[in-house]
Write a protein that holds these residues in place. Structure first.
Motif, PDB file in Angstrom:
ATOM      1  N   GLY A   1       3.249   1.163 -10.289  1.00 52.52           N
ATOM      2  CA  GLY A   1       3.288  -0.223  -9.868  1.00 52.52           C
ATOM      3  C   GLY A   1       3.843  -0.493  -8.485  1.00 52.52           C
ATOM      4  O   GLY A   1       4.182  -1.633  -8.158  1.00 52.52           O
ATOM      5  N   TYR A   2       3.905   0.534  -7.632  1.00 53.47           N
ATOM      6  CA  TYR A   2       4.443   0.329  -6.289  1.00 53.47           C
ATOM      7  C   TYR A   2       3.432  -0.292  -5.336  1.00 53.47           C
ATOM      8  O   TYR A   2       3.798  -0.738  -4.251  1.00 53.47           O
TER       9      TYR A   2
ATOM     10  N   VAL B   1       0.893  12.266  -5.648  1.00 56.38           N
ATOM     11  CA  VAL B   1       2.012  11.328  -5.586  1.00 56.38           C
ATOM     12  C   VAL B   1       1.504   9.917  -5.297  1.00 56.38           C
ATOM     13  O   VAL B   1       2.005   8.937  -5.870  1.00 56.38           O
ATOM     14  N   GLN B   2       0.492   9.793  -4.426  1.00 58.24           N
ATOM     15  CA  GLN B   2      -0.103   8.479  -4.180  1.00 58.24           C
ATOM     16  C   GLN B   2      -0.533   7.846  -5.501  1.00 58.24           C
ATOM     17  O   GLN B   2      -0.224   6.686  -5.780  1.00 58.24           O
TER      18      GLN B   2
ATOM     19  N   LEU C   1       0.817  -1.209   0.000  1.00 61.11           N
ATOM     20  CA  LEU C   1       0.000   0.000   0.000  1.00 61.11           C
ATOM     21  C   LEU C   1       0.856   1.267   0.000  1.00 61.11           C
ATOM     22  O   LEU C   1       1.851   1.367   0.728  1.00 61.11           O
ATOM     23  N   VAL C   2       0.431   2.225  -0.814  1.00 62.28           N
ATOM     24  CA  VAL C   2       0.974   3.582  -0.798  1.00 62.28           C
ATOM     25  C   VAL C   2       0.006   4.416   0.025  1.00 62.28           C
ATOM     26  O   VAL C   2      -1.159   4.560  -0.345  1.00 62.28           O
ATOM     27  N   MET C   3       0.464   4.970   1.147  1.00 63.01           N
ATOM     28  CA  MET C   3      -0.428   5.583   2.113  1.00 63.01           C
ATOM     29  C   MET C   3      -0.089   7.050   2.385  1.00 63.01           C
ATOM     30  O   MET C   3       1.053   7.486   2.178  1.00 63.01           O
TER      31      MET C   3
ATOM     32  N   VAL D   1       2.605  -1.213   4.347  1.00 61.74           N
ATOM     33  CA  VAL D   1       2.803   0.135   3.806  1.00 61.74           C
ATOM     34  C   VAL D   1       4.220   0.243   3.262  1.00 61.74           C
ATOM     35  O   VAL D   1       5.204   0.166   4.015  1.00 61.74           O
ATOM     36  N   VAL D   2       4.324   0.436   1.944  1.00 57.53           N
ATOM     37  CA  VAL D   2       5.649   0.488   1.313  1.00 57.53           C
ATOM     38  C   VAL D   2       6.138   1.915   1.110  1.00 57.53           C
ATOM     39  O   VAL D   2       7.346   2.163   1.044  1.00 57.53           O
ATOM     40  N   VAL D   3       5.220   2.855   0.971  1.00 57.07           N
ATOM     41  CA  VAL D   3       5.587   4.263   0.780  1.00 57.07           C
ATOM     42  C   VAL D   3       4.550   5.123   1.495  1.00 57.07           C
ATOM     43  O   VAL D   3       3.356   4.813   1.481  1.00 57.07           O
ATOM     44  N   GLN D   4       5.016   6.229   2.103  1.00 55.62           N
ATOM     45  CA  GLN D   4       4.117   7.213   2.685  1.00 55.62           C
ATOM     46  C   GLN D   4       4.394   8.572   2.039  1.00 55.62           C
ATOM     47  O   GLN D   4       5.547   8.914   1.773  1.00 55.62           O
TER      48      GLN D   4
END
Length: 330
Positions: free
Chosen positions: A247-248, A239-240, A204-206, A230-233
């Motif tokens: 593909g993140y 940006v999300q 998840l990109v959060m 959660v891989v990216v915040q």
């Protein structure tokens, strides 16, 4: 650096020209650029800043490689001066009106997720119906908008999941669901809700932790009894979506923020269920003091534009929640 000596005599006082010079230098980052913007010669701007420093007894700017940067005291003065100039500009517009015409400067806060839907229609309606009103639009997440409203930097703003407080009034307008958002190839469909646990099974990109939307999502995860990967915040909705496209992972957003992306097929999305995750959109205004007529007019127009968007189906999975007698009813 030692404090600048205070000028003798006690007759000098901070004036509007000094405040304008202070704010402009801070925003432009250099005296040269500020002088161009103020249509003055550079020595005149330098003299205004130095005179203000002498009157206050503090250094307001420090020289850096890129130009001029406010000191800690300077940053406080810039913030206060900007507000004072805005209030003066608003007061001038109110006390010198054209008969029968509402005038004034209104600073509006829009949720980042609703900006594409509401900004242009709001500006167009005000320009057409109330040309004496000057709009200033600020976009951000709800937490920032609330802070700016509390600080007096906004006159009216959309926020979510907020009740009235001693410092502001909050009028509920819309309730809406949150959606799981993925690449188009993942085939999510608006008519087929997806369980929170299924969405959380993907990277998840959060939004960043502590953000109001993230808090809402974290609460839903706790109710569902699932752990999120959660891989990216990020603090940017755009940006999300960009990271999902790259593909993140998947993300979770309000439907209004991804309506156009789904319509053109760049993303796929489905409303969340089990649990059903919702937020309430409110219109916030300052509680203290007199509400200028221009702010009242803009508040009504925002309410009208939100209601039209819900009625016309441009705000996905939204339900109109304002009372039947609320401003903007048709």
């Amino acid at each position: 650096m030692a404090p600048v000596p205070v000028a003798d005599g006690g007759e000098d006082a901070v004036d509007i020209k000094q405040l304008k010079a202070l704010v402009t230098v801070a925003e432009a980052g250099s005296v040269t650029r500020a002088a161009e913007l103020l249509h003055l010669v550079q020595p005149a701007v330098t003299r205004q800043i130095r005179t203000l420093e002498q009157e206050l007894g503090v250094v307001l700017f420090e020289r850096i490689r890129q130009g001029m940067r406010p000191t800690e005291a300077g940053a406080v003065m810039v913030d206060r001066a900007r507000r004072a100039l805005n209030e003066l500009e608003r007061a001038r517009a109110e006390v010198q009106p054209t008969p029968g015409v509402v005038t004034g400067v209104v600073t509006v806060g829009l949720l980042e997720s609703a900006t594409d839907l509401l900004a242009e229609p709001l500006v167009s309606a005000i320009a057409r119906e109330q040309p004496g009103i000057e709009l200033r639009l600020m976009t951000a997440y709800s937490g920032y908008l609330q802070q700016w409203l509390d600080d007096g930097d906004l006159d009216v703003t959309l926020m979510y999941n907020l009740a009235s407080t001693p410092s502001l009034n909050a009028h509920r307008l819309v309730g809406e669901r949150l959606w799981a958002v993925a690449q188009a190839a993942d085939g999510l469909r608006p008519e087929q809700p997806i369980s929170f646990s299924e969405a959380a099974g993907h990277p998840l990109v959060m939004p960043t932790a502590g953000h109001a939307l993230r808090s809402l999502i974290d609460s839903a995860a706790a109710r569902a009894g699932v752990d999120m990967d959660v891989v990216v915040q990020t603090n940017s909705m755009r940006v999300q979506k960009q990271l999902v496209l790259a593909g993140y992972g998947w993300t979770i957003l309000p439907g209004v923020g991804i309506a156009e992306d789904v319509a053109r097929g760049s993303l796929s999305a489905a409303p969340l269920c089990e649990p059903d995750v919702r937020r309430s959109i409110v219109l916030g205004t300052q509680r203290s003091g007199r509400t200028p007529p221009a702010v009242e007019v803009v508040a009504r127009e925002i309410t009208r534009q939100v209601r039209l968007a819900v009625r016309d189906g441009r705000w996905p999975s939204a339900e109109w929640q304002a009372n039947s007698g609320a401003a903007g009813d048709e």
